[in-house]
Design a protein around this motif. Structure first.
Motif, short mmCIF file in Angstrom:
data_model
loop_
_atom_site.label_atom_id
_atom_site.label_comp_id
_atom_site.label_asym_id
_atom_site.label_seq_id
_atom_site.Cartn_x
_atom_site.Cartn_y
_atom_site.Cartn_z
N ARG A 131 1.18 -0.49 -0.17
CA ARG A 131 -0.32 -0.02 0.15
C ARG A 131 0.76 1.13 0.21
NH1 ARG A 131 -2.97 -3.04 3.46
NH2 ARG A 131 -2.22 -2.27 5.32
N GLY A 132 1.80 1.50 0.78
CA GLY A 132 3.10 2.11 0.70
C GLY A 132 3.38 2.45 -0.59
N GLY A 133 4.08 1.32 -1.03
CA GLY A 133 4.19 1.81 -2.72
C GLY A 133 3.82 1.93 -3.81
N ILE A 134 2.35 1.53 -3.56
CA ILE A 134 0.79 2.34 -4.49
C ILE A 134 0.46 4.30 -4.04
CG2 ILE A 134 -0.94 2.44 -5.04
CD1 ILE A 134 -1.05 -0.92 -4.84
N ASP A 135 0.75 3.76 -3.01
CA ASP A 135 0.27 5.25 -2.58
C ASP A 135 1.82 6.89 -2.53
OD1 ASP A 135 -0.75 7.51 -0.94
OD2 ASP A 135 1.10 7.52 0.50
N SER A 136 2.18 5.85 -2.83
CA SER A 136 4.24 6.48 -3.40
C SER A 136 4.33 6.66 -4.66
CB SER A 136 5.90 5.34 -2.40
OG SER A 136 6.47 6.23 -3.23
N ILE A 137 3.89 5.67 -5.90
CA ILE A 137 3.90 6.02 -6.52
C ILE A 137 2.65 7.10 -7.01
CG2 ILE A 137 2.27 4.34 -7.68
CD1 ILE A 137 4.77 3.64 -9.91
N ASN A 138 1.70 6.93 -6.85
CA ASN A 138 0.66 8.18 -7.09
C ASN A 138 0.79 9.79 -6.13
OD1 ASN A 138 -1.36 6.70 -8.38
ND2 ASN A 138 -1.03 5.20 -7.30
N SER A 139 1.88 9.70 -5.34
CA SER A 139 1.95 10.88 -4.80
C SER A 139 3.36 11.31 -5.24
CB SER A 139 1.50 10.76 -3.50
OG SER A 139 2.85 10.02 -2.86
N ARG A 140 4.46 11.40 -4.95
CA ARG A 140 5.45 11.66 -4.64
C ARG A 140 6.95 11.39 -6.43
NH1 ARG A 140 6.63 8.88 -0.06
NH2 ARG A 140 8.45 7.42 -0.29
N HIS A 141 5.90 9.97 -6.39
CA HIS A 141 6.46 9.37 -7.46
C HIS A 141 5.62 9.37 -8.39
CE1 HIS A 141 9.78 8.79 -5.21
NE2 HIS A 141 9.84 8.14 -4.20
N HIS A 142 4.74 10.34 -9.47
CA HIS A 142 3.89 10.28 -9.77
C HIS A 142 4.44 10.61 -11.17
CE1 HIS A 142 -0.48 10.58 -11.49
NE2 HIS A 142 -0.49 9.05 -11.30
N GLN A 143 5.02 11.74 -11.01
CA GLN A 143 5.58 12.04 -12.37
C GLN A 143 6.45 11.07 -12.70
OE1 GLN A 143 7.88 15.70 -12.14
NE2 GLN A 143 6.20 16.67 -13.93
N LEU A 144 7.37 10.69 -12.37
CA LEU A 144 8.41 9.37 -12.61
C LEU A 144 7.65 7.97 -12.69
CD1 LEU A 144 11.19 8.59 -12.57
CD2 LEU A 144 11.38 7.87 -10.24
N GLY A 145 6.74 7.61 -12.10
CA GLY A 145 5.84 6.98 -12.51
C GLY A 145 5.42 6.97 -13.88
N LEU A 146 4.78 8.00 -14.38
CA LEU A 146 3.97 8.74 -15.85
C LEU A 146 5.01 8.51 -16.76
CD1 LEU A 146 1.74 11.12 -14.65
CD2 LEU A 146 0.87 8.81 -15.20
N ARG A 147 6.26 9.06 -16.59
CA ARG A 147 7.60 8.98 -17.61
C ARG A 147 7.61 7.83 -17.69
NH1 ARG A 147 10.07 14.33 -15.56
NH2 ARG A 147 9.04 16.01 -15.57
#
Length: 187
Positions: A13-29
């Motif tokens: 859950r923490g990883g999914i939360d991270s990829i949708n908050s502080r790392h969302h832009q990186l994930g999208l890229r």
């Protein structure tokens, strides 16, 4: 007997939360790099067929020329469809408002695309093709050729994804006020 993945539910859950908050832009890229590379393969293959006049079995895109097994591997095609669906699912919570609607539309279309690839893979694994066809055949492939169909599917999935990302990254859109990421610059 339960199989342990070594990852606790709270860490997941923490990883999914991270990829949708502080790392969302990186994930999208990262995701867009994968999408653009896949598009390049399809566009090069279409160019090889329609501009260069290559026969379909010889038109293998960029990577398929040195590695021809890639084009004929249903595992590879299925794997890409699965990766697309997983990225669309994992990055979904980072979208809000109308960008979320567009993103969910892309996800829904990819679920269908994934099911079509699952059907193709199942035929390879079973050694039996749909309706006795000579090669693995998806449902929509019964009415449309495979090369054109996959260009169509990729367009159907990519257009709402790009619209979602465009809306999601625009500054000062009321829809983005609830976003937990920094994808849209704040003034």
């Amino acid at each position: 007997m339960a199989i342990s993945t070594g990852v606790s539910p709270s860490a997941l859950r923490g990883g999914i939360d991270s990829i949708n908050s502080r790392h969302h832009q990186l994930g999208l890229r990262v995701f867009m790099f994968i999408v653009v590379a896949h598009w390049a393969e399809h566009l090069v293959q279409a160019y090889q067929i329609y501009v260069m006049g290559w026969p379909i079995p010889e038109a293998r895109g960029v990577l398929g020329v040195p590695f021809p097994w890639l084009v004929t591997s249903e595992w590879m095609h299925y794997g890409y469809a699965l990766v697309m669906m997983v990225f669309l699912f994992l990055l979904r919570p980072g979208f809000t408002g109308s960008s979320a609607t567009w993103w969910k539309t892309s996800l829904g279309l990819q679920v269908w695309h994934h099911l079509e690839h699952l059907l193709l893979l199942a035929q390879v694994l079973a050694g039996a093709h749909l309706l006795g066809k000579a090669a693995p055949t998806s449902l929509i492939q019964l009415i449309a050729p495979r090369v054109e169909l996959h260009l169509f599917y990729n367009t159907l999935v990519t257009v709402p994804m790009v619209v979602a990302m465009y809306l999601h990254t625009r500054a000062n859109r009321p829809d983005n006020a609830a976003a937990r990421c920094a994808c849209a610059p704040k003034d």
